[in-house]
Design an enzyme around this catalytic site. Structure first.
Site, PDB file in Angstrom:
ATOM      1  N   ASN A   5      77.859 -27.647  40.153  1.00 24.54           N
ATOM      2  CA  ASN A   5      76.620 -28.467  39.446  1.00 24.54           C
ATOM      3  C   ASN A   5      76.731 -29.829  39.536  1.00 24.54           C
ATOM      4  O   ASN A   5      77.703 -30.471  39.442  1.00 24.54           O
ATOM      5  CB  ASN A   5      76.921 -27.740  38.173  1.00 24.54           C
ATOM      6  N   GLU A  32      75.139 -32.738  37.148  1.00 22.28           N
ATOM      7  CA  GLU A  32      74.238 -33.008  35.840  1.00 22.28           C
ATOM      8  C   GLU A  32      73.771 -34.374  36.043  1.00 22.28           C
ATOM      9  O   GLU A  32      73.953 -35.037  36.877  1.00 22.28           O
ATOM     10  CB  GLU A  32      75.281 -33.068  34.444  1.00 22.28           C
ATOM     11  N   CYS A  59      72.316 -18.538  35.782  1.00 21.31           N
ATOM     12  CA  CYS A  59      71.269 -18.716  35.109  1.00 21.31           C
ATOM     13  C   CYS A  59      69.771 -18.030  35.357  1.00 21.31           C
ATOM     14  O   CYS A  59      69.871 -17.470  36.730  1.00 21.31           O
ATOM     15  CB  CYS A  59      71.077 -19.984  34.596  1.00 21.31           C
ATOM     16  N   CYS A 104      72.204 -26.640  39.250  1.00 21.14           N
ATOM     17  CA  CYS A 104      73.347 -25.630  39.039  1.00 21.14           C
ATOM     18  C   CYS A 104      74.176 -25.591  40.504  1.00 21.14           C
ATOM     19  O   CYS A 104      73.434 -25.830  41.347  1.00 21.14           O
ATOM     20  CB  CYS A 104      72.809 -24.330  38.650  1.00 21.14           C
ATOM     21  N   GLU A 136      74.659 -22.742  42.013  1.00 20.31           N
ATOM     22  CA  GLU A 136      74.185 -21.937  42.918  1.00 20.31           C
ATOM     23  C   GLU A 136      73.052 -22.485  43.956  1.00 20.31           C
ATOM     24  O   GLU A 136      72.796 -22.075  45.112  1.00 20.31           O
ATOM     25  CB  GLU A 136      73.431 -20.682  42.201  1.00 20.31           C
TER      26      GLU A 136
END
Ligand SMILES: [Zn+2]
Length: 161
Positions: free
Chosen positions: A62, A64, A112, A73, A75
């Site tokens: 991830n 940010e 998510c 994210c 993924e």
């Protein structure tokens, strides 16, 4: 009126020592790459490791951002890396793990909603399920046979045709 039920099967392991070698190695990689996450705001460092059908291993973490919605994210970083570095090669399995100094890391993590949507796009595109191996730094491991199980009634390109 007819009632329908949605259900799916998944596997639960007590820890990674019960996994097949290839799965245990992939999860180990996902756990290890959490250190490459950029998560100064949440300190929730997620690592994803994927194996492609040709055996190539890729990873994502991830990333940010001070402008929070800009963050992405692990993924989806992985999906982008796979598509860019190994175009046209489907992903067979993705392991996802996380690490943090602030929360316990002994239970499985789950993608998510946005990542579920992105994973399903890949499955649809390549007509190939993506297995998911979900775990923390230790403890239980979940294996899900196809990402589409995690998003019933997903919006797919079918409606656009
Ligand atoms: Zn996500």
């Amino acid at each position: 009126m007819k009632e329908h039920k949605f259900e799916f099967q998944y596997e639960i392991y007590n820890d990674s020592s019960e996994l097949k070698k290839e799965d245990a190695e992939l999860l180990g990689k996902a756990r290890a790459v959490t250190k490459y996450a950029y998560a100064p705001y949440s300190d929730f460092r997620v690592g994803a490791a994927g194996i492609l059908v040709n055996g190539e291993i890729i990873s994502g973490t991830n990333q940010e951002n001070a402008s929070f919605p800009v963050g992405i994210c692990a993924e989806r970083v992985l999906l982008g890396a796979a598509a860019s570095m190994h175009p046209g090669i489907p992903i067979k399995t993705i392991a996802v793990s996380y690490d943090s100094d602030n929360v316990s890391t002994d239970h499985p993590i789950s993608p998510c909603g946005m990542c579920r949507q992105a994973l399903i796009e890949q499955e649809t595109r390549f007509h190939q399920p993506i297995r998911l191996i979900l775990s923390g730094q230790q403890g239980k491991v979940l294996i899900i046979r196809s990402a589409v199980s995690l998003l019933p009634f997903a919006f797919t390109g079918d409606e656009l045709e």
